[in-house]
Design a protein around this motif. Structure first.
Motif, short mmCIF file in Angstrom:
data_model
loop_
_atom_site.label_atom_id
_atom_site.label_comp_id
_atom_site.label_asym_id
_atom_site.label_seq_id
_atom_site.Cartn_x
_atom_site.Cartn_y
_atom_site.Cartn_z
N LEU A 1 0.38 -0.11 7.80
CA LEU A 1 -0.17 -0.25 6.45
C LEU A 1 0.62 0.66 5.52
CD1 LEU A 1 -4.00 -0.02 7.26
CD2 LEU A 1 -2.66 -2.10 6.84
N TYR A 2 0.71 0.22 4.27
CA TYR A 2 1.43 1.02 3.28
C TYR A 2 0.51 1.31 2.11
CZ TYR A 2 5.64 -0.11 5.85
OH TYR A 2 6.57 -0.23 6.83
N GLU A 3 0.66 2.51 1.57
CA GLU A 3 -0.07 2.88 0.36
C GLU A 3 0.87 3.67 -0.53
OE1 GLU A 3 -3.26 5.70 0.72
OE2 GLU A 3 -2.24 6.80 2.29
N VAL A 4 0.54 3.72 -1.82
CA VAL A 4 1.32 4.52 -2.74
C VAL A 4 1.09 5.99 -2.37
CG1 VAL A 4 1.64 5.19 -5.15
CG2 VAL A 4 1.19 2.80 -4.57
N THR A 5 2.16 6.72 -2.24
CA THR A 5 2.07 8.14 -1.88
C THR A 5 1.28 8.88 -2.96
OG1 THR A 5 4.20 7.99 -0.76
CG2 THR A 5 3.43 10.20 -1.34
N LYS A 6 0.28 9.59 -2.53
CA LYS A 6 -0.52 10.33 -3.49
C LYS A 6 -0.99 11.65 -2.89
CE LYS A 6 -3.76 6.86 -2.23
NZ LYS A 6 -4.26 5.58 -2.55
N GLU A 7 -1.67 12.40 -3.71
CA GLU A 7 -2.09 13.73 -3.27
C GLU A 7 -2.85 13.68 -1.95
OE1 GLU A 7 -5.81 15.18 -5.54
OE2 GLU A 7 -4.82 13.83 -6.92
N ASN A 8 -2.91 14.81 -1.31
CA ASN A 8 -3.57 14.91 -0.01
C ASN A 8 -4.95 14.26 -0.03
OD1 ASN A 8 -1.48 16.29 1.18
ND2 ASN A 8 -2.25 18.28 0.53
N HIS A 9 -5.19 13.42 0.93
CA HIS A 9 -6.50 12.81 1.05
C HIS A 9 -6.79 12.49 2.50
CE1 HIS A 9 -3.78 9.38 0.48
NE2 HIS A 9 -4.66 8.63 1.11
N ILE A 10 -8.05 12.21 2.75
CA ILE A 10 -8.52 11.92 4.10
C ILE A 10 -8.75 10.41 4.20
CG2 ILE A 10 -10.51 12.22 5.67
CD1 ILE A 10 -10.80 15.06 4.49
N GLU B 1 12.58 0.82 1.90
CA GLU B 1 13.33 1.70 0.99
C GLU B 1 12.38 2.59 0.20
OE1 GLU B 1 17.16 -1.27 0.22
OE2 GLU B 1 15.66 -1.00 -1.36
N MET B 2 11.26 2.00 -0.23
CA MET B 2 10.28 2.78 -0.99
C MET B 2 9.65 3.87 -0.14
SD MET B 2 8.56 -0.25 -3.28
CE MET B 2 7.31 0.77 -4.08
N LYS B 3 9.54 3.57 1.15
CA LYS B 3 9.03 4.60 2.07
C LYS B 3 10.06 5.72 2.20
CE LYS B 3 9.39 5.19 6.34
NZ LYS B 3 9.75 4.85 7.71
N GLU B 4 11.33 5.34 2.30
CA GLU B 4 12.40 6.33 2.45
C GLU B 4 12.48 7.29 1.27
OE1 GLU B 4 14.10 6.84 5.22
OE2 GLU B 4 13.00 5.17 6.11
N ILE B 5 12.25 6.76 0.05
CA ILE B 5 12.36 7.63 -1.13
C ILE B 5 11.01 8.29 -1.46
CG2 ILE B 5 14.34 6.41 -2.11
CD1 ILE B 5 12.38 5.07 -4.12
N GLY B 6 10.00 8.02 -0.64
CA GLY B 6 8.72 8.72 -0.79
C GLY B 6 7.72 8.09 -1.73
N VAL B 7 8.02 6.88 -2.21
CA VAL B 7 7.08 6.20 -3.12
C VAL B 7 5.89 5.65 -2.34
CG1 VAL B 7 6.79 4.30 -4.77
CG2 VAL B 7 8.90 5.64 -4.77
N LEU B 8 6.18 5.14 -1.14
CA LEU B 8 5.11 4.61 -0.28
C LEU B 8 4.96 5.48 0.96
CD1 LEU B 8 5.77 0.74 -0.22
CD2 LEU B 8 4.11 1.97 -1.62
N THR B 9 3.74 5.51 1.48
CA THR B 9 3.47 6.18 2.74
C THR B 9 3.09 5.11 3.75
OG1 THR B 9 2.68 8.16 1.59
CG2 THR B 9 1.98 7.90 3.89
N LYS B 10 3.64 5.23 4.95
CA LYS B 10 3.39 4.27 6.02
C LYS B 10 2.30 4.82 6.94
CE LYS B 10 6.09 1.69 9.45
NZ LYS B 10 7.46 1.54 10.00
N LEU B 11 1.30 4.00 7.22
CA LEU B 11 0.23 4.40 8.13
C LEU B 11 0.31 3.52 9.37
CD1 LEU B 11 -2.67 4.31 5.51
CD2 LEU B 11 -1.26 6.28 6.07
N THR B 12 0.42 4.15 10.52
CA THR B 12 0.48 3.36 11.75
C THR B 12 -0.72 3.67 12.63
OG1 THR B 12 1.87 5.07 12.71
CG2 THR B 12 3.01 3.15 11.80
N GLY B 13 -1.03 2.76 13.52
CA GLY B 13 -2.08 2.97 14.49
C GLY B 13 -3.48 2.57 14.04
#
Ligand SMILES: [Zn+2]
Length: 114
Positions: free
Chosen positions: A64-73, A46-58
């Motif tokens: 993996l999940y992280e708190v959505t934040k400004e553009n980063h590498i 749900e947090m991913k759906e509302i944009g609070v978390l970003t999902k990283l696959t592969g």
């Protein structure tokens, strides 16, 4: 159960980290011993759906999940699968034309430390 009941806890747990749902569950369990794994899965999704978390696959077998934040590498250590965040001032990325305004960036760099 209330929606997003664990939002603040999960957000705090994931701050500056890249974690699997299982790792988030283990940490939440210390505070809420009766919490169900499925509840954590639902909250994270749900947090991913509302944009609070970003999902990283592969990167790892599990997402993996992280708190959505400004553009980063992402600098991904292929030896231990650790993920480091690198921040760059968009003006200073040498390969991007100076008149190109970056709106979104998704860069993963894989390698090993020598
Ligand atoms: Zn990151």
């Amino acid at each position: 159960m209330k929606t997003h009941a664990y939002l603040l806890d999960i957000k705090e747990i994931c701050m500056d980290k890249h974690l699997t749902v299982d790792e988030i569950f283990e940490k939440l369990k210390k505070k809420y011993p009766k919490i169900w794994r499925s509840t954590v899965y639902r909250n994270v999704e749900e947090m991913k759906e509302i944009g609070v978390l970003t999902k990283l696959t592969g990167i790892q077998d599990k997402a993996l999940y992280e708190v959505t934040k400004e553009n980063h590498i992402h600098l991904i250590d292929t030896k231990n699968k650790r993920v480091m965040d690198l921040y760059m001032d968009s003006i200073n990325i040498p390969w991007v034309p100076h008149n190109f305004n970056i709106e979104y960036m998704n860069v993963d760099i894989y390698g090993k430390f020598s």
